[in-house]
Each structure stands twice: as structure tokens, then as C-alpha cells.
Design a protein around this motif. Structure first.
Motif, mmCIF file in Angstrom:
data_model
loop_
_atom_site.group_PDB
_atom_site.id
_atom_site.type_symbol
_atom_site.label_atom_id
_atom_site.label_comp_id
_atom_site.label_asym_id
_atom_site.label_seq_id
_atom_site.Cartn_x
_atom_site.Cartn_y
_atom_site.Cartn_z
ATOM 1 N N SER A 23 -0.567 1.044 6.879
ATOM 2 C CA SER A 23 -1.671 1.369 5.969
ATOM 3 C C SER A 23 -1.344 0.976 4.529
ATOM 4 O O SER A 23 -2.221 0.562 3.781
ATOM 5 C CB SER A 23 -2.025 2.854 6.048
ATOM 6 N N LEU A 24 -0.075 1.080 4.137
ATOM 7 C CA LEU A 24 0.316 0.706 2.780
ATOM 8 C C LEU A 24 0.254 -0.800 2.571
ATOM 9 O O LEU A 24 -0.062 -1.278 1.483
ATOM 10 C CB LEU A 24 1.728 1.206 2.471
ATOM 11 N N ILE A 25 0.549 -1.562 3.611
ATOM 12 C CA ILE A 25 0.574 -3.019 3.516
ATOM 13 C C ILE A 25 -0.815 -3.627 3.694
ATOM 14 O O ILE A 25 -1.134 -4.661 3.113
ATOM 15 C CB ILE A 25 1.544 -3.589 4.577
ATOM 16 N N LYS A 26 -1.670 -2.969 4.466
ATOM 17 C CA LYS A 26 -2.959 -3.534 4.873
ATOM 18 C C LYS A 26 -3.783 -4.097 3.716
ATOM 19 O O LYS A 26 -4.244 -5.218 3.775
ATOM 20 C CB LYS A 26 -3.762 -2.476 5.627
ATOM 21 N N ASP A 27 -3.981 -3.341 2.667
ATOM 22 C CA ASP A 27 -4.844 -3.763 1.569
ATOM 23 C C ASP A 27 -4.068 -4.288 0.364
ATOM 24 O O ASP A 27 -4.656 -4.549 -0.678
ATOM 25 C CB ASP A 27 -5.729 -2.593 1.120
ATOM 26 N N LEU A 28 -2.771 -4.451 0.492
ATOM 27 C CA LEU A 28 -1.934 -4.890 -0.615
ATOM 28 C C LEU A 28 -2.042 -6.401 -0.777
ATOM 29 O O LEU A 28 -1.742 -7.157 0.139
ATOM 30 C CB LEU A 28 -0.476 -4.495 -0.353
ATOM 31 N N ARG A 29 -2.527 -6.857 -1.923
ATOM 32 C CA ARG A 29 -2.659 -8.303 -2.159
ATOM 33 C C ARG A 29 -1.430 -8.865 -2.850
ATOM 34 O O ARG A 29 -0.938 -9.917 -2.476
ATOM 35 C CB ARG A 29 -3.903 -8.582 -2.997
ATOM 36 N N GLY A 31 2.302 -7.352 -4.502
ATOM 37 C CA GLY A 31 3.123 -6.183 -4.769
ATOM 38 C C GLY A 31 4.246 -6.055 -3.774
ATOM 39 O O GLY A 31 4.666 -7.036 -3.159
ATOM 40 N N ALA A 32 4.725 -4.827 -3.603
ATOM 41 C CA ALA A 32 5.866 -4.580 -2.725
ATOM 42 C C ALA A 32 5.792 -3.179 -2.148
ATOM 43 O O ALA A 32 5.233 -2.270 -2.762
ATOM 44 C CB ALA A 32 7.161 -4.741 -3.508
ATOM 45 N N ARG A 47 5.015 2.227 -2.961
ATOM 46 C CA ARG A 47 4.137 1.052 -2.982
ATOM 47 C C ARG A 47 3.928 0.673 -4.438
ATOM 48 O O ARG A 47 3.523 1.494 -5.256
ATOM 49 C CB ARG A 47 2.798 1.388 -2.331
ATOM 50 N N LYS A 48 4.215 -0.587 -4.749
ATOM 51 C CA LYS A 48 4.029 -1.096 -6.104
ATOM 52 C C LYS A 48 2.990 -2.195 -6.035
ATOM 53 O O LYS A 48 3.121 -3.135 -5.261
ATOM 54 C CB LYS A 48 5.343 -1.643 -6.650
#
Length: 56
Positions: A23-29, A31-32, A47-48
Motif C-alpha cells: 500500500s505504501l508503494i502503490k501510489d508512490l511516484r 520517493g522511497a 515513506r518519503k
């Protein structure tokens, strides 16, 4: 004494941790996602996010 901005949550099993990371990675365009491990256990996930703007 805990830091005023820190949040503690119950321990996660492997399935819950996998779902959290997904879920943290799904919408991350841009970042890290950083995972902190102590004595073989995941103890913190951060999450950054970065926002990038086009040049004028």
C-alpha cells in the motif's frame, strides 16, 4: 520517553507487513520506502515522498 511525533502500532505478521508495504508503494511516484530492522524484526517503516515540478 517517546518522541511526540512517533507512532507505535502493534507488531505485524508477515502478511500484514507485505500488505502495508504494497500500500505504501502503490501510489508512490517519486520517493522511497525505508525499512528499519532490529534483531531480525522489522521495527519501523518510513515513506518519503518527493514532488517534482516541470521546468518553466
Amino acid at each position: 520517553m517517546s518522541h511526540p511525533h512517533s507512532q507505535r502500532t502493534p507488531a505485524l505478521d508477515e502478511g500484514d507487513l507485505a500488505a502495508l508495504l504494497a500500500s505504501l508503494i502503490k501510489d508512490l511516484r517519486f520517493g522511497a520506502v525505508e525499512i528499519t530492522v532490529h534483531e531480525g524484526r522489522v521495527v519501523q517503516v518510513e515513506r518519503k515522498e518527493k514532488y517534482r515540478f516541470e521546468k518553466r
